[in-house]
Design a protein around this motif. Structure first.
Motif, short mmCIF file in Angstrom:
data_model
loop_
_atom_site.label_atom_id
_atom_site.label_comp_id
_atom_site.label_asym_id
_atom_site.label_seq_id
_atom_site.Cartn_x
_atom_site.Cartn_y
_atom_site.Cartn_z
N ALA A 406 0.93 -1.19 0.00
CA ALA A 406 0.06 -0.08 -0.03
C ALA A 406 0.77 1.37 0.13
O ALA A 406 0.60 2.26 -0.69
N SER A 409 2.02 1.96 -3.63
CA SER A 409 1.02 2.43 -4.20
C SER A 409 0.95 4.13 -4.01
O SER A 409 0.87 5.06 -4.96
N SER A 443 -5.39 14.26 -6.00
CA SER A 443 -5.45 13.57 -4.53
C SER A 443 -4.64 14.02 -3.47
O SER A 443 -4.74 13.35 -2.32
N THR A 448 -8.34 9.23 -2.29
CA THR A 448 -9.29 8.36 -2.74
C THR A 448 -9.59 8.66 -4.24
O THR A 448 -9.74 7.70 -5.03
N TRP A 450 -6.99 8.72 -6.26
CA TRP A 450 -6.09 8.23 -6.99
C TRP A 450 -6.57 6.50 -7.09
O TRP A 450 -6.36 5.97 -8.14
N LEU A 451 -7.37 6.11 -6.18
CA LEU A 451 -7.73 4.79 -6.04
C LEU A 451 -8.83 4.68 -7.12
O LEU A 451 -9.18 3.63 -7.62
N ARG A 454 -10.01 2.85 -11.88
CA ARG A 454 -10.10 1.66 -11.78
C ARG A 454 -9.37 0.72 -13.12
O ARG A 454 -9.35 -0.35 -12.88
N TYR A 457 -6.63 -0.28 -10.73
CA TYR A 457 -6.83 -0.88 -9.40
C TYR A 457 -8.02 -1.87 -9.42
O TYR A 457 -7.90 -2.95 -8.43
N ALA A 461 -9.65 -1.44 -5.17
CA ALA A 461 -9.47 -0.12 -4.70
C ALA A 461 -10.76 0.08 -3.77
O ALA A 461 -10.82 0.89 -2.73
N ARG A 467 -7.73 -0.12 1.22
CA ARG A 467 -7.95 1.53 1.07
C ARG A 467 -7.45 2.25 2.29
O ARG A 467 -6.82 3.25 2.06
N PHE A 470 -3.79 2.61 2.03
CA PHE A 470 -3.27 3.65 1.11
C PHE A 470 -3.47 5.05 1.56
O PHE A 470 -2.52 5.74 1.40
#
Length: 492
Positions: A406, A409, A443, A448, A450-451, A454, A457, A461, A467, A470
Motif C-alpha cells: 500500500a 502505491s 489527490s 481516494t 487516486w484509487l 479502476r 486498481y 480499490a 484502501r 493507502f
C-alpha cells in the motif's frame, strides 16, 4: 589517446585481442527470425543466446532481422547498418569488465509508414519466428481487465487499414494473410516482454485485432500459429555518454554498445510451429510451463525495481545501486518482499523465492550497473498493474499483510505528482503522465481520487484494508515526506 577501431565486418580482425569477436563466418548466415523492437535488452539477451549457438557452429539459418515501427527506430537502424549490425556487449561485473562483439543479427528492415517492408519480410518462408520486445504497455490491453482494447486509435486505424497498419501487430497480421494466401504457412509469435503469460497476451492481441477486419484470418491465426510463453531476465541499462566512453576504453568505435550484468535467464515453453534454435544448448531452459518462473521474476525483480526506483528518484538518488546503499530503501524492499510478496511465490527448480530475493539483492547492489532510477521507474501505469497489484490482490485474498505494498502505491501517486523531496521537477516519465499527474494533483487533499482509477486498481480499490492503508500512507507522505515515512514503516 587510444586509436578507435570502427566496428564493421572488415575491421573485426583489428579489434583489440582483449575483446572477443565472432569466430563464425557471418557471410554464411541466413535469416530465420524477425525481431521487432530492437533495443538494448534484445541485443544483450535473445541475440546473445543465438550468437552463442553460432559460436558452436549451430543455428546458422536462424540469424536475426531487426525491425521497428516507430519513428525513432529509423535512427537505430541507420546506426546498426553503418556497423554491419554488429554490437559490442560489455559485461559489468564488480570484479571485472569484459567485452565481446556479437554478430547474430544480419539485417534491419527499412522503417516506413504503412510498414510495407516489414510485412514483406515477415511474409517470406525463411522467417519462422517473429519475436517482440515492445514494452509491457504496448499490447493494447485494458490494464485492469487484461482484455483487448479495440477502441485505442492505433487499433481502430489498423482495423480500418489492414494493408497499411501502424503497429507491429497489424503488420504481423498482414504478413500472415500473405503467408496463408501463398501457402507459406504460419510463424511462431514469441513475446519477450515482462508480462505474465506473455505468449497468451500476444495471441489475444493478434487474434482480437484480426477479427476486426477478417474473422476467417483470425481463426486461421488462432488455429495454426503458436505463441509460447517466455520469461526473460537480465539487467540492461540504457546507453548514454558513460557507456559510449566505456566501449571507447576497449578501443572500439561502436555507436550503439550495450552494457549488461553477468546474470542471464531465459525460460521458454517449447511450442514452436515452424521449428526453433536449440537455445537450451546456450543456457536457456525449455519448460512445459513458465508460469511460476514468470511470477517469481515479475513480482520480485520487476516489482522490487518499482519499490526502490520511485522511492529513490523522489529522494534524488540517481541509480538503483544507490538506492540499495540507502539503508531505509533497502530495508523497505526486503521487508515488503519477505512479508507480503514471497508468501505467494512458488519455488521453481533449483530456486526458492528466498534465494531468488538474495540474488536480486546482490544484483541490484552491483555498483558497476549504472541503471538509473528514472529509467526503472518509467511507465508505472503498465508496471504497477503488472508487477505490484497482483501481489496486493493475492495477499488480500489470503489474509496476509499489505502495508508495504500500500505504501508502494502511495509512493507511485507521490511520484506522479511530479516533484521530488528537494522541490525539483520530475519530468514526464510515463506514456500516460499527463493524466496521472492531473489525478495526483487532485489527490493531495483527497487520496481516494487516486484509487478511483479502476483501469489500474480494479476492485481492490474497494477493499477496506487496502484502501485504509493507502490513504494513511498518502496522508503521511504529504505531511512528513518520503524519508520519514520509510522510517515509520520500518519501525511500526
Amino acid at each position: 589517446m587510444v586509436e578507435l577501431i570502427p566496428l564493421r565486418n572488415d575491421t573485426l580482425g583489428d579489434i583489440p585481442s582483449c575483446v572477443k569477436t565472432p569466430t563464425y563466418d557471418r557471410s554464411t548466415l541466413s535469416a530465420g527470425i524477425v525481431h521487432i523492437g530492437l533495443g538494448n535488452f534484445h541485443r544483450a539477451h535473445q541475440a546473445w543466446y543465438l550468437h552463442r549457438l553460432m559460436e558452436m557452429g549451430l543455428a546458422k539459418d536462424w540469424a536475426i532481422v531487426g525491425a521497428g515501427v516507430r519513428d525513432h527506430d529509423r535512427a537505430q537502424r541507420e546506426r546498426l547498418v553503418a556497423q554491419d549490425f554488429l554490437t559490442t556487449l560489455i559485461r559489468l561485473d564488480p570484479k571485472e569488465k569484459s567485452a565481446e562483439v556479437t554478430g547474430s543479427m544480419i539485417d534491419y528492415v527499412p522503417v516506413e509508414k504503412g510498414n510495407r517492408p516489414l510485412i514483406e519480410r515477415m511474409s517470406q518462408p525463411d522467417i519462422r519466428i517473429v519475436a517482440l520486445t515492445v514494452t509491457e504497455g504496448g499490447y493494447y490491453l485494458d490494464p485492469a481487465t487484461g482484455q483487448f482494447d479495440a477502441t485505442h486509435p492505433d487499433m481502430e486505424h489498423d482495423a480500418a487499414n489492414p494493408d497499411s497498419p501502424r503497429t507491429a501487430f497489424g503488420a504481423m497480421i498482414a504478413a500472415l494473410k500473405q503467408r496463408r494466401g501463398a501457402g507459406t504457412g504460419p510463424f511462431t509469435g514469441l513475446c519477450c516482454d515482462n508480462l505474465q503469460g506473455n505468449g497468451g497476451i500476444l495471441k489475444r492481441t493478434l487474434v482480437s485485432l484480426a477479427k476486426l477486419s477478417d474473422a476467417d484470418l483470425a481463426d486461421w491465426i488462432e488455429t495454426h500459429c503458436t505463441f509460447p510463453n517466455s520469461m526473460v531476465d537480465c539487467i540492461v541499462p540504457a546507453t548514454g555518454a558513460k557507456e559510449l566512453a566505456l566501449v571507447h576504453s576497449f578501443g572500439i568505435d561502436d555507436a550503439v554498445p550495450v552494457t549488461h550484468e553477468s546474470f542471464r535467464q531465459w525460460v521458454i515453453e517449447d511450442n514452436f510451429c515452424k521449428g526453433r534454435p536449440d537455445w537450451d544448448r546456450a543456457g536457456a531452459t525449455f519448460a512445459p510451463s513458465v508460469h511460476d518462473y514468470e511470477t517469481m521474476k515479475l513480482r520480485i525483480l520487476n516489482g522490487g525495481h518499482q519499490i526502490i526506483s520511485m522511492s529513490g528518484d523522489l529522494l534524488g538518488i540517481k541509480t538503483i545501486s544507490g538506492c540499495m546503499d540507502h539503508e531505509a530503501i533497502r530495508a523497505f524492499l526486503l521487508n515488503t518482499m519477505k512479508r507480503e510478496v514471497l508468501p505467494n511465490v512458488k519455488p521453481v527448480p533449483d530456486m526458492t523465492p528466498s534465494s531468488y530475493l538474495e540474488l536480486i539483492e546482490a544484483r541490484f547492489s552491483n555498483p558497476e550497473i549504472v541503471d538509473t532510477t528514472r529509467r526503472v521507474a518509467f511507465d508505472g501505469s503498465s508496471r504497477q498493474p503488472g508487477f505490484i497489484i497482483p501481489s496486493i490482490r493475492d495477499a488480500l485474498a489470503n489474509g496476509q499483510p499489505i502495508d508495504g505494498l500500500a505504501l508502494m502505491s502511495a509512493l507511485w501517486m507521490r511520484y506522479c505528482y511530479g516533484k521530488r523531496e528537494d522541490g525539483s521537477v520530475i519530468e514526464p516519465n510515463d506514456p500516460n503522465w499527463a493524466a496521472l499527474n492531473k489525478v495526483a494533483e487532485a489527490s493531495v487533499d483527497d487520496p481516494t481520487n487516486w484509487l478511483n482509477q479502476r483501469q489500474y486498481y480494479g476492485d481492490i480499490a474497494q477493499n477496506d484494508l487496502f484502501r485504509e492503508a493507502f490513504i494513511r500512507w498518502a496522508i503521511c507522505l504529504a505531511e512528513d515526506g518520503v524519508d520519514s515515512v520509510l522510517q515509520t514503516y520500518l519501525h511500526r
